[in-house]
Scaffold this active site. Structure first.
Site, PDB file in Angstrom:
ATOM      1  N   CYS A  74      66.697  46.083  16.848  1.00 25.85           N
ATOM      2  CA  CYS A  74      65.902  44.821  16.994  1.00 25.85           C
ATOM      3  C   CYS A  74      66.849  43.755  17.486  1.00 25.85           C
ATOM      4  CB  CYS A  74      65.754  44.316  15.692  1.00 25.85           C
ATOM      5  SG  CYS A  74      64.304  42.782  15.488  1.00 25.85           S
TER       6      CYS A  74
ATOM      7  N   HIS B 126      61.638  48.448  14.645  1.00 24.42           N
ATOM      8  CA  HIS B 126      62.337  48.749  13.477  1.00 24.42           C
ATOM      9  C   HIS B 126      61.875  50.173  12.505  1.00 24.42           C
ATOM     10  CE1 HIS B 126      64.024  44.775  12.143  1.00 24.42           C
ATOM     11  NE2 HIS B 126      62.944  44.372  13.097  1.00 24.42           N
TER      12      HIS B 126
ATOM     13  N   GLU C 171      63.137  51.555  10.784  1.00 24.13           N
ATOM     14  CA  GLU C 171      63.408  51.706   8.965  1.00 24.13           C
ATOM     15  C   GLU C 171      62.487  50.932   8.244  1.00 24.13           C
ATOM     16  OE1 GLU C 171      64.634  47.643   9.714  1.00 24.13           O
ATOM     17  OE2 GLU C 171      64.433  49.325  11.020  1.00 24.13           O
TER      18      GLU C 171
END
Length: 373
Positions: A255, A348, A350
């Site tokens: 990001c 993202h 995660e």
């Protein structure tokens, strides 16, 4: 449910009237919309949303309440929250408090009972812009004047607001295989969790760390986290990245970290018209052809060529991933002598609320460190 009236005014003069949601007061920020059907708790506690008023495109918000496990940081970071139909009661066994009550407890001003579909369409047409929400009065002209005097996102430097003050360690689960220094530009809780589950000890360090301090840690790899603001203001983080690349340490960024990585390699960044936010964005890996549905939260992007490699002082750079909606750069990879040395993605992998298609990128980071150890 609140019976207080509230008003929302965009900087172009567009006005929406509804009811207050959350704390009573006034707030200002950049109006952005998020298309996720779930995961509002993770969204609200994501440090990348500093300075932004988030509009939920899903019509029904708050039905699972608020719990003690799903926060991505220690607090809510959004400047304001906009929903259409707030839930009358929380319906999850994990809930400890309602969303409305949590917004009040943390002083987050919001508005409900407005046409969020119309607001989102307007922002898609006109672009993200400054906005104000008030439940203190109904004078649209007065609020519009305040909106136009509020800060813009372009040129905003929010990293110092969100970064940790002191380093801290998240221990590896099971035998320790590697140690990684994670530069906290606004890191989320699930990021170290993804790494420690792969045998990585994570040392989260402040964004203000010097290049000398960072390199003296002699970790197996360096991670650049997500974060808020305009990447053009992050000169210190760019300098850290260049130092790591010069020392030939394995590096992975996500990001905001992708934008910092890109600027360290010599590319510019630019502001998107209305950005990508939500958990349903399709991205193609240009190397393998694999398509992942991914979580996004970015209003800026890297300006790198899709049609050619670029030679830099650190090696050869290619755009590795693109968004299938608009061809925005979604990843970069740096190779030296034909071997992968560092990489980044704009999305993202995660994302705690999902989807989980891209979690394999943490395995790629492990493989990179293993190959260069």
């Amino acid at each position: 449910m609140s019976t207080n009236k509230a008003i929302l005014v965009l900087e172009d003069g567009t006005v929406f009237r509804g009811r207050s949601y959350g704390a009573i007061g006034e707030t200002f920020g950049e109006a952005v919309f998020s298309t996720g059907m779930s995961g509002y708790q993770e969204t609200l506690t994501d440090p990348s949303y500093v300075g932004q008023v988030v509009i939920a495109t899903a019509p029904h918000i708050g039905n699972t309440g608020w719990n003690d496990e799903d926060d991505e940081s220690q607090r809510i970071w959004v400047s304001g929250y906009v929903v259409r139909d707030p839930a009358r009661r929380a319906s999850s066994w994990r809930s400890t408090i309602s969303l409305d009550e949590q917004l009040v407890a943390q002083g987050i001003v919001g508005i409900s009972d407005i046409d969020t579909r119309a607001l989102t369409i307007h922002l898609r047409d006109a672009g993200a812009m400054r906005v104000g929400i008030s439940s203190l009065g109904e004078d649209a002209a007065d609020l519009l004047d305040k909106v136009r005097r509020s800060p813009r996102m372009e040129g905003a430097d929010h990293v110092a607001t969100v970064t940790t003050n002191e380093p801290y360690v998240v221990q590896a689960v099971g035998p320790k295989r590697f140690t990684v220094a994670a530069i906290d530009l606004g890191i989320k809780s699930n990021t170290p969790r993804q790494m420690v589950e792969r045998g990585i000890e994570v040392i989260v360090v402040p964004a203000s760390i010097t290049a000398e301090e960072l390199l003296e840690m002699n970790t197996d790899g360096v991670f650049l986290s997500n974060g808020p603001g305009d990447p053009a203001t992050a000169d210190h983080a760019v300098g850290l990245t260049r130092a790591v690349l010069g020392a030939r340490r394995p590096m992975f960024g996500i990001c905001f970290g992708n934008q910092i990585f890109g600027r360290a390699l010599g590319f510019d960044t630019y502001k998107l018209k209305y950005g990508h936010r939500g958990i349903n964005q399709p991205v193609r890996d240009r190397t393998t052809g694999r398509i992942d549905i991914t979580a996004h939260n970015h209003g800026f992007a890297v300006d790198a060529p899709l049609d050619k490699s670029v030679e830099t002082e650190f090696g050869t750079v290619n755009v590795s991933h693109v968004c299938l909606n608009d061809d925005v750069v979604e990843g970069l990879e740096l190779r030296r002598d034909g071997q992968l040395r560092a990489f980044s993605v704009q999305y993202h992998p995660e994302a705690a609320a999902g989807p989980h298609d891209a979690e394999h990128l943490f395995d790629r980071f492990v493989a990179l460190m293993q190959a260069t150890k």
